[in-house]
Write an enzyme that holds these catalytic residues in place. Structure first.
Site, PDB file in Angstrom:
ATOM      1  N   ASN A 279       9.020  -6.529  16.296  1.00 27.94           N
ATOM      2  CA  ASN A 279       7.959  -5.776  14.974  1.00 27.94           C
ATOM      3  C   ASN A 279       8.082  -6.835  13.392  1.00 27.94           C
ATOM      4  O   ASN A 279       9.749  -6.571  13.318  1.00 27.94           O
ATOM      5  CB  ASN A 279       8.348  -4.505  14.700  1.00 27.94           C
ATOM      6  CG  ASN A 279       8.438  -3.579  13.201  1.00 27.94           C
ATOM      7  OD1 ASN A 279       7.073  -4.475  12.573  1.00 27.94           O
ATOM      8  ND2 ASN A 279       8.280  -2.885  12.966  1.00 27.94           N
TER       9      ASN A 279
ATOM     10  N   TYR B  60      -3.399  -3.930   0.038  1.00 28.55           N
ATOM     11  CA  TYR B  60      -3.621  -5.120   1.387  1.00 28.55           C
ATOM     12  C   TYR B  60      -4.094  -6.048  -0.040  1.00 28.55           C
ATOM     13  O   TYR B  60      -3.257  -7.904   0.353  1.00 28.55           O
ATOM     14  CB  TYR B  60      -5.160  -5.113   2.616  1.00 28.55           C
ATOM     15  CG  TYR B  60      -5.159  -5.640   3.235  1.00 28.55           C
ATOM     16  CD1 TYR B  60      -4.629  -6.307   4.258  1.00 28.55           C
ATOM     17  CD2 TYR B  60      -6.274  -6.869   3.215  1.00 28.55           C
ATOM     18  CE1 TYR B  60      -4.908  -7.389   5.326  1.00 28.55           C
ATOM     19  CE2 TYR B  60      -6.480  -7.860   3.612  1.00 28.55           C
ATOM     20  CZ  TYR B  60      -6.130  -8.040   4.950  1.00 28.55           C
ATOM     21  OH  TYR B  60      -6.149  -8.968   5.674  1.00 28.55           O
TER      22      TYR B  60
END
Length: 244
Positions: free
Chosen positions: A60, A151
């Site tokens: 991750n 984002y």
């Protein structure tokens, strides 16, 4: 053809549409590939398809220990020469509804992990006096987009961080650049409603979506010796949707 023989690439987000195209392109050019994503099974399958110069390591990237894990794995190839920050997630919603968790998750994967990896690979690149850092930004990191404050901010931050790093390492033969894709045909865009896809196409002078290969071609050039005098730049690949 561009030659990356003997160079080792660390590619995050390796099993997505753009990641796969990048990996396949750079492997054909002779690079060793250290591929990372979340699913070890998918990574192993993809690495086997590519060949013996590819290795998959599931991490991750938001984990603060991920850079050390990946650098350790890269030692069998002689360390990282080319870093490609391609991992990214979305948690889209209007700003007034966006939770701290949605904000933090996107910034952690899209921006913080990219910076940590840049920081981790720079010392060895400086010793070699050669390196390439390529970060996948987005057109919305330049122009913004409703429902994607997190984002957009992560990609704008990645662009700014890339410019800063580029200034710090330029004298050591290391370049740092960002790529800002526009509307690219991937599994994510395929799931969009037809009316939304058509609305996006209407804004693109080229009248087509980009392909993962369009992005991979730019990555390949920026990873090569031929791009040595290009640094601190954001290469927009969008069919003319945004012209700067």
């Amino acid at each position: 053809m561009l030659d990356l023989s003997g160079k080792t690439v660390l590619l995050t987000g390796a099993t997505g549409g753009i990641g796969r195209a990048i990996a396949q392109t750079l492997y054909r050019q002779g690079a060793n590939l250290l591929l990372t994503d979340m699913d070890q099974g998918k990574l192993d399958e993809f690495a086997q398809q590519l060949g013996e110069r590819a290795l998959g390591v599931a991490v991750n990237v938001a984990d603060e220990n991920a850079p050390q894990t990946l650098l350790k794995a890269s030692e069998q190839f002689g360390g990282v020469d080319i870093l490609i920050n391609n991992a990214g997630i979305t948690r889209d919603t209007l700003s007034m509804r966006m939770t701290d968790e949605q904000w933090d998750a996107v910034l952690s994967v899209n921006l913080t992990s990219g910076f940590r990896l840049m920081r981790a690979v720079i010392p060895s690149m400086m010793k070699k006096r050669w390196g390439r850092i390529i970060s996948m930004a987005s057109i919305v990191g330049v122009i913004g987009n409703a429902g994607q404050a997190n984002y957009s901010a992560s990609k704008a931050g990645l662009i700014a961080a890339t410019k800063s790093v580029a200034q710090e390492v330029a004298t050591r033969g290391i370049t740092a650049n960002a790529i800002a894709p526009g509307f690219i045909a991937t599994a994510m865009t395929e799931s969009l409603p037809d009316n939304l896809k058509q609305a996006m196409l209407d804004r693109i002078p080229a009248k087509r979506m980009g392909t993962p290969q369009d992005i991979a071609n730019v990555v390949a050039f920026l990873a090569s010796d031929e791009s040595a005098y290009i640094t601190g730049q954001t290469i927009n690949v969008n069919g003319g949707m945004l012209m700067l």
